[in-house]
Design a protein around this motif. Structure first.
Motif, mmCIF file in Angstrom:
data_model
loop_
_atom_site.group_PDB
_atom_site.id
_atom_site.type_symbol
_atom_site.label_atom_id
_atom_site.label_comp_id
_atom_site.label_asym_id
_atom_site.label_seq_id
_atom_site.Cartn_x
_atom_site.Cartn_y
_atom_site.Cartn_z
ATOM 1 N N LYS A 132 0.826 -1.206 0.000
ATOM 2 C CA LYS A 132 0.000 0.000 0.000
ATOM 3 C C LYS A 132 0.865 1.263 0.000
ATOM 4 O O LYS A 132 0.372 2.355 0.320
ATOM 5 N N ILE A 133 2.129 1.124 -0.377
ATOM 6 C CA ILE A 133 3.048 2.252 -0.291
ATOM 7 C C ILE A 133 2.632 3.394 -1.225
ATOM 8 O O ILE A 133 2.756 4.568 -0.875
ATOM 9 N N LEU A 134 2.098 3.078 -2.396
ATOM 10 C CA LEU A 134 1.661 4.131 -3.312
ATOM 11 C C LEU A 134 0.503 4.928 -2.716
ATOM 12 O O LEU A 134 0.447 6.158 -2.839
ATOM 13 N N GLU A 135 -0.417 4.233 -2.053
ATOM 14 C CA GLU A 135 -1.534 4.913 -1.395
ATOM 15 C C GLU A 135 -1.036 5.826 -0.279
ATOM 16 O O GLU A 135 -1.517 6.954 -0.118
ATOM 17 N N CYS A 136 -0.055 5.350 0.471
ATOM 18 C CA CYS A 136 0.514 6.167 1.551
ATOM 19 C C CYS A 136 1.167 7.428 1.011
ATOM 20 O O CYS A 136 0.995 8.524 1.569
ATOM 21 N N ILE A 137 1.922 7.285 -0.069
ATOM 22 C CA ILE A 137 2.592 8.437 -0.679
ATOM 23 C C ILE A 137 1.568 9.441 -1.210
ATOM 24 O O ILE A 137 1.700 10.654 -1.030
ATOM 25 N N LYS A 138 0.519 8.928 -1.852
ATOM 26 C CA LYS A 138 -0.479 9.810 -2.463
ATOM 27 C C LYS A 138 -1.227 10.626 -1.406
ATOM 28 O O LYS A 138 -1.582 11.791 -1.642
ATOM 29 N N ILE A 139 -1.477 10.048 -0.245
ATOM 30 C CA ILE A 139 -2.126 10.793 0.837
ATOM 31 C C ILE A 139 -1.314 12.039 1.169
ATOM 32 O O ILE A 139 -1.856 13.128 1.364
ATOM 33 N N CYS A 140 0.000 11.866 1.212
ATOM 34 C CA CYS A 140 0.895 12.980 1.559
ATOM 35 C C CYS A 140 1.011 13.994 0.432
ATOM 36 O O CYS A 140 0.975 15.206 0.659
#
Length: 338
Positions: free
Chosen positions: A134-142
């Motif tokens: 889920k690293i892409l989702e985490c980055i996109k939140i930021c």
């Protein structure tokens, strides 16, 4: 491009154990046998300028005074056991299938936005971030919240054509990526070729770790056990807990990114309380005020086994932010001017 000899870690192991400095590494990688290739540097920088992201809030009235980097630990898994890392010995630091959830990132980001945080967010930690699916989702939140977001990775899941492409991270809004190369020259050059098309699009840095000596790495507060890594302690003060927040996969605010064994204790959880409150907790204030004003070796584990620089370059900003805050509002933590 001329043929370049393939050098791997086995050829460099004796050199790595010899406690060379970055200066002697530079001479080594440009020695006579390599003089015609000229493709090695300690780090390859291409439009990598994170200065704008490392703003330190010096206003002593801000709930995020002193903070310039929020680092998340995305996962307790890594696909490598590098010689300079505590994972070199699985008895010291084993792989665990534990991962950061995007909801934790969202909790932190919401509070950062609320209080006008202007610094950097980093995904690095104690594992390989790309093993968190889920690293892409985490980055996109930021990135959607307008933050400068940096990722440190070995990039294996990209180079191997598995799971991700570089474009996936560009699309997620990543600002900068630091790619550590651990195998050999072939891998190093493959990354250099791959990243050329992202010049001007993504800030990136490629580091050939296989020609960086063990001696330049931190002992991770005593957790890195390779024989070439210097152990010991430092009598210098430390400003890391004053300028950088380390948020573990489970939402705990830990002492710092060097405390692999979590000996410094926990300081609250961002899933239970706002990050701004955890950052300003009495327990966190107590230890940071002591570390910034006195020798770290007297504070017990893990600080008595730490040889890192301690972010001394941030001393002036810490003076403006934390010391002035303690003078004004928290006299029980004020010791003296730095």
């Amino acid at each position: 491009m001329k043929d370049i000899p393939i050098l791997d870690i086995s050829e460099l192991d004796d050199f790595n154990k010899a406690h060379h400095t970055k200066a002697t590494v530079s001479k080594f990688i440009y020695n006579v046998s390599w003089k015609n290739q000229g493709h090695y540097t300690i780090q390859d920088y291409t439009a990598f300028n994170p200065k704008k992201s490392k703003i330190i809030e010096t206003n002593p009235d801000s709930p995020f005074r002193g903070l310039k980097i929020v680092e998340f630990n995305p996962t307790e898994l890594c696909n490598r056991t590098c010689h300079f890392c505590p994972r070199h010995d699985p008895e010291v630091y084993p792989n665990l299938n534990l991962h950061l959830d995007p909801s934790t990132v969202q909790n932190v980001v919401d509070d950062l936005v609320k209080h006008n945080y202007r610094g950097q967010i980093m995904f690095s930690g104690f594992g390989e971030p790309l093993l968190n699916r889920k690293i892409l989702e985490c980055i996109k939140i930021c990135s959607d919240a307008g933050f400068y977001v940096e990722l440190t990775t070995n990039g294996d899941k990209i180079l191997q054509g598995k799971w991700y492409t570089v474009q996936d991270f560009v699309d997620a809004g990543l600002s900068a990526v630091h790619i550590d190369i651990y195998d050999d020259t072939k891998q190093y050059l493959s990354w250099k070729r791959m990243m050329r098309k992202f010049n001007g699009i993504l800030n990136y840095r490629i580091t050939p770790r296989y020609v960086t000596t063990t001696a330049v790495f931190s002992a991770r507060a005593g957790s890195a056990t390779h024989e070439g890594i210097s152990q010991g302690t430092s009598k210098a003060p430390c400003f890391v807990p004053s300028v950088k927040a380390f948020i573990n996969w489970n939402g705990n605010l830990d002492l710092c990114c060097h405390d692999w064994q979590r000996e410094g204790g926990g300081f609250g959880n961002v899933n239970d309380n706002p990050f701004s409150e955890v950052w300003n907790s009495n327990s966190m204030n107590g230890i940071r005020s002591k570390l910034m004003t006195g020798p770290r070796n007297i504070h017990g584990a893990p600080c008595d086994k730490c040889t890192t620089g301690g972010n001394t370059k941030d001393k002036g900003a810490v003076q403006k932010a934390w010391v002035n805050h303690y003078k004004k509002d928290k006299p029980e933590y004020y010791v003296k001017d730095i």
